[in-house]
Design an enzyme around this catalytic site. Structure first.
Site, PDB file in Angstrom:
ATOM      1  N   GLY A 234       0.821  -1.205   0.000  1.00  0.00           N
ATOM      2  CA  GLY A 234       0.000   0.000   0.000  1.00  0.00           C
ATOM      3  C   GLY A 234       0.857   1.258   0.000  1.00  0.00           C
ATOM      4  N   GLY A 237       4.764   1.296   0.047  1.00  0.00           N
ATOM      5  CA  GLY A 237       5.585   0.915  -1.087  1.00  0.00           C
ATOM      6  C   GLY A 237       5.619  -0.577  -1.302  1.00  0.00           C
ATOM      7  N   GLY A 263      -2.052  -3.134  -7.939  1.00  0.00           N
ATOM      8  CA  GLY A 263      -1.194  -4.314  -7.884  1.00  0.00           C
ATOM      9  C   GLY A 263      -0.905  -4.878  -9.261  1.00  0.00           C
ATOM     10  N   ASP A 264      -1.915  -4.890 -10.131  1.00  0.00           N
ATOM     11  CA  ASP A 264      -1.719  -5.373 -11.496  1.00  0.00           C
ATOM     12  C   ASP A 264      -0.724  -4.492 -12.247  1.00  0.00           C
ATOM     13  OD1 ASP A 264      -3.799  -7.125 -10.798  1.00  0.00           O
ATOM     14  OD2 ASP A 264      -5.302  -5.723 -11.566  1.00  0.00           O
TER      15      ASP A 264
END
Length: 320
Positions: A234, A237, A263-264
């Protein structure tokens, strides 16, 4: 070439609210977007927008709206046909970036469809540098499918990234080192699922500038055969752990508008950096730049290269 597999694709419908969500209340929606989604689709979109060859593999009917969306975005794809439409996922985004997701399970896949998807993936991966397996598995798919796909892809010599959670993630780990991917991308909760540590303490320690616990947890997975573990944390980092070392990347300052696709996008940044022969710290730098850029965008928007702030990502080596 980067090939992505999305076994459970979706049409992502995002509603943006102008005030905090209150259960049981009536809300007015400021804007609505509908885009092709699913974690592998998101990776393919980011890679395509970066100008790198990509192909998305997914199950979908020939007239499904998700394929119209991919056509409009000019993202190359190959499909295995379905009789039912893909699922529709609802994302509710508040003004401060808080994101609530309501995901459908998706249509059930029979054994023949699962086999055809696997065969198509292996065929397309013959020319791939990276294959990205990501997202949930729909009903009907064996929980150990990702583990079996990793083993099936090994003879082609391509590198393999996996980004999933819950039962498919645990089933994958149960077959390490045989099914250990070249990149595993857990968040703090998924890293906790794999290693038995507390997710909140991992992220809290990283936020306080002490990512050592994350590194130690990730190191146990590298010791079991995973090539690289990139744990996203988050606002704190991400850490990257390989057999050669460990690094922590602090993101640039951004106003978080939506965490969908962050995230992707990080996975996309990592594999793109690897195709450019960048060293591990710079792979992490580009990954965090992509993830942060995604978080700064509203709804399900995904970042383009010109939206990155790579120079503002700080990467430091860590003891491992």
């Amino acid at each position: 070439m980067i090939v992505t597999l999305t076994a459970n694709p979706s049409l992502d419908r995002t509603a943006t609210l102008d005030r905090p969500l209150v259960r049981g209340d009536v809300h007015r929606v400021g804007s609505v977007t509908v885009e092709p989604g699913g974690k592998g689709i998101n990776v393919a979109r980011v890679v395509h927008d970066a100008g790198h060859p990509v192909r998305a593999i997914l199950p979908a009917a020939p007239d499904d709206l998700i394929l119209r969306g991919l056509d409009a975005l000019r993202v190359p794809y190959r499909t295995v046909p379905l009789a039912e439409p893909v699922r529709t996922n609802l994302t509710i985004t508040e003004g401060d970036g808080t994101t609530t997701k309501i995901n459908e399970p998706g249509p059930s896949l029979d054994a023949e469809t699962v086999e055809r998807l696997a065969n198509l993936l292996v065929l397309e991966s013959e020319r791939a540098d990276w294959v990205v397996l990501s997202g949930s598995l729909p009903p009907g798919v064996p929980v150990d499918w990702y583990a079996n796909l990793v083993k099936a892809l090994r003879p082609w010599g391509c590198r393999i990234a996996v980004d999933t959670s819950d039962a498919p993630l645990l089933a994958l780990a149960a077959q390490f080192p045989d099914a250990a991917p070249d990149l595993l991308k857990p968040n703090s909760e998924e890293l906790a699922q794999l290693t038995g540590v507390d997710a909140e303490s991992l992220e809290a320690a990283a936020a306080a500038g002490e990512p050592g616990a994350c590194v130690a947890a990730a190191r146990t997975l590298v010791d079991r055969g995973v090539g690289a573990v990139m744990a996203t944390l988050g606002g704190a980092g991400a850490v990257l752990v390989t057999a050669e070392g460990a690094w922590h990347a602090s993101p640039p300052p951004v106003t978080v508008r939506s965490t969908v696709g962050a995230g992707d996008s990080s996975v996309s940044g990592y594999v793109l950096a690897h195709t450019r022969d960048l060293a591990a710290p710079d792979r992490l730098r580009l990954a965090v730049a992509y993830g942060s850029a995604a978080a700064s965008l509203a709804g399900t928007a995904l970042p383009h290269p010109e939206q990155l702030n790579t120079a503002a990502v700080t990467v430091v080596p860590l003891e491992s």
